[in-house]
Write an enzyme that holds these catalytic residues in place. Structure first.
Site, PDB file in Angstrom:
ATOM      1  N   GLU A 154      58.338 -50.018  76.615  1.00 38.70           N
ATOM      2  CA  GLU A 154      59.762 -50.329  76.619  1.00 38.70           C
ATOM      3  C   GLU A 154      60.570 -49.191  76.018  1.00 38.70           C
ATOM      4  O   GLU A 154      61.658 -48.861  76.502  1.00 38.70           O
ATOM      5  CB  GLU A 154      60.022 -51.625  75.834  1.00 38.70           C
ATOM      6  CG  GLU A 154      61.453 -52.164  75.952  1.00 38.70           C
ATOM      7  CD  GLU A 154      62.422 -51.627  74.906  1.00 38.70           C
ATOM      8  OE1 GLU A 154      63.618 -51.942  75.007  1.00 38.70           O
ATOM      9  OE2 GLU A 154      61.993 -50.894  73.995  1.00 38.70           O
ATOM     10  N   GLU A 155      60.022 -48.582  74.961  1.00 39.30           N
ATOM     11  CA  GLU A 155      60.749 -47.535  74.264  1.00 39.30           C
ATOM     12  C   GLU A 155      60.862 -46.246  75.086  1.00 39.30           C
ATOM     13  O   GLU A 155      61.587 -45.341  74.711  1.00 39.30           O
ATOM     14  CB  GLU A 155      60.096 -47.237  72.917  1.00 39.30           C
ATOM     15  CG  GLU A 155      60.133 -48.400  71.932  1.00 39.30           C
ATOM     16  CD  GLU A 155      61.523 -48.742  71.424  1.00 39.30           C
ATOM     17  OE1 GLU A 155      62.497 -48.094  71.867  1.00 39.30           O
ATOM     18  OE2 GLU A 155      61.647 -49.658  70.592  1.00 39.30           O
TER      19      GLU A 155
ATOM     20  N   HIS B 235      64.523 -47.511  64.604  1.00 38.13           N
ATOM     21  CA  HIS B 235      63.852 -46.346  65.187  1.00 38.13           C
ATOM     22  C   HIS B 235      63.478 -45.301  64.133  1.00 38.13           C
ATOM     23  O   HIS B 235      63.495 -44.097  64.417  1.00 38.13           O
ATOM     24  CB  HIS B 235      64.706 -45.720  66.287  1.00 38.13           C
ATOM     25  CG  HIS B 235      64.604 -46.431  67.597  1.00 38.13           C
ATOM     26  ND1 HIS B 235      65.140 -45.943  68.760  1.00 38.13           N
ATOM     27  CD2 HIS B 235      64.009 -47.603  67.934  1.00 38.13           C
ATOM     28  CE1 HIS B 235      64.890 -46.769  69.757  1.00 38.13           C
ATOM     29  NE2 HIS B 235      64.202 -47.803  69.272  1.00 38.13           N
TER      30      HIS B 235
END
Length: 469
Positions: A265-266, A399
């Protein structure tokens, strides 16, 4: 929390992260598989390849023996590696503010001296096109500075599209830094990255009962960013749906439940996109049988809000939100109804498509979910409604390396997991006619609190790619 403790231990044993394509991600997959099998499920693993990128150390650019400020320099995703010292040569730009065609055509490099570092300005064509043209002309490295237009003066943090596009260092610069280099002679550019195709996987499991023609999908991405363990983003959602799946093991439901833990996903919603694309190409009837999709991405933020995706478009306009398939508002109402029933305020977050529900809504599948906030700042109104600190980020470790087990608000995670479980059970019992369900829910739900939040993902390279999708 027990699941999150394991995710933290997996990251600790594997270079501090659980990013797709790394041993930390494989360890996370193995743990989820083991728990599902122990609960009596028969999970399956869906493998796929994806473009992996990781910056091993911050890119640097020096001119006249002095390094440029770190905030003016950002490596382009999928840049090549290396250290280059060579004269800098501007191509097709005088540094005037505005989008530039600089480097968009091979002819721009007619007078370029092979071996020099190409200095280009952002605009008109993709970064990858500019960099590939420069490499073909013999550039030893590429520097691309911002346009200098309104809101486009800071550092350029972009992507070249994928591994192998170029094999020389490619770095983005702020407008001021690029302008300053027009008067320089030699520069030194240093980039150390990994850019390559790697394998990763999704984990999928479904209940043994329930109507498969009315499948309720529940998903959360399992991967972290390479910078940290990702215990809130998105160990929180992954742990929540794992606990819910375990609690439902052996339960008979009217509708089929399918749980998914997404990979990559990242790197741009790649796991969920692969799943949807595969169904579209090879099992369109299975895709058509998905009644709705529920997404849980970051639900344990330390300065949290109780935010529900704005499926009916009442809080965010079309300039912010994606088009919501019919029925998405019903899902939103179900979450608000739960929070109202337990005396908790709830707000709304943009229905932007910037998490794993994006590929589903693109195919017309109604979707919804929960979010507790990322790098955005909590307002005074929200602090009054949800608690926490106004003027501070919902997740100040978003993050970052510090997104570890200490970054979770246990109470918030519990509230959001309870809401997820309640709504999953509701739709496992009946998806019903969307209009009838919507009318029924609106008669029982508490009024939604008019507290909203952008469901943004912050200024990392992966986030930039998400926003550009």
């Amino acid at each position: 929390m027990a699941h999150l403790e394991v995710f933290q231990a997996v990251a600790h044993a594997n270079d501090g992260n659980r990013a797709s394509g790394t041993p930390g991600y494989r360890g996370s997959v193995d743990y989820v598989l083991g728990r599902l099998r122990a609960a009596g499920y028969a999970p399956r693993v869906q493998n796929f390849s994806f473009p992996f990128f990781r910056e091993l150390s911050p890119a640097t650019v020096s001119a006249g023996g002095r390094p440029l400020p770190a905030e003016d320099v950002a490596v382009m995703s999928y840049s090549g590696s290396g250290t280059v010292s060579a004269p800098v040569q501007a191509v097709g730009t005088t540094g005037e503010p505005g989008a530039s065609t600089s480097g968009c055509e091979a002819e721009d490099f007619a007078d370029f001296q092979a071996g020099n570092v190409a200095l280009l300005q952002r605009g008109t064509c993709a970064f990858g096109v500019k960099a590939a043209n420069a490499q073909a002309a013999g550039a030893s490295a590429v520097l691309i500075f911002n346009t200098g237009g309104p809101g486009e003066e800071g550092v350029v943090a972009g992507t070249l599209g994928g591994p192998g596009a170029v094999n020389i260092p490619v770095v983005g610069l702020s407008y001021a830094a690029g302008r300053a280099l027009l008067a320089e002679g030699e520069v030194t550019v240093t980039v150390q990255v990994i850019s390559e195709q790697r394998e990763t996987s999704n984990v999928l499991v479904e209940t043994g009962t329930g109507n498969p023609e009315r499948t309720v999908m529940v998903g959360a991405h399992l991967d972290s960013v390479p910078e940290g363990a990702g215990i809130n983003d998105n160990g929180s959602g992954s742990a929540a749906i794992l606990a819910i799946a375990e609690s439902l093991a052996g339960t008979e439901t009217e509708n089929r439940l399918r749980f998914a833990w997404w990979g990559a996903e990242e790197f741009g919603l790649l796991g969920s996109q692969h799943y949807v694309d595969d169904l579209k190409a090879n099992a369109p009837a299975t895709l058509a049988a998905i009644a709705l999709y529920l997404n849980f991405d970051m639900i344990g933020s330390p300065n949290y809000g109780r935010f529900v995706y704005d499926g009916d478009g009442s809080a965010f306009g079309p300039e912010v939100s994606a088009e919501a398939p019919e029925g998405s508002g019903v899902i939103e109402a179900a979450f608000h109804a739960h929070f109202g029933s337990v005396g908790l305020a709830s707000g709304e977050t943009e229905f932007s498509g910037r998490s794993d529900y994006g590929p589903f809504i693109a195919e017309g599948v109604p979707a919804g979910g929960l979010f507790t906030g990322a790098e955005g700042l909590k307002t005074a109104e929200q602090a009054a409604l949800f608690g926490g600190r106004a003027g501070v980020g919902y997740d100040f470790c978003y993050h970052a390396q510090c997104d570890d087990i200490a970054n979770i608000d246990v109470q918030g995670l519990g509230e959001m997991t309870d809401a997820a479980a309640a709504v999953i059970r509701r739709f496992a019992t009946s998806t019903g006619d969307v209009e009838a369900v919507g009318r029924q829910l609106r008669t029982v739900m508490a009024p939604a609190v008019p507290a909203t939040v952008d469901q943004g993902h912050g200024p990392s390279n992966a986030a930039q790619e998400k926003s550009e999708r």
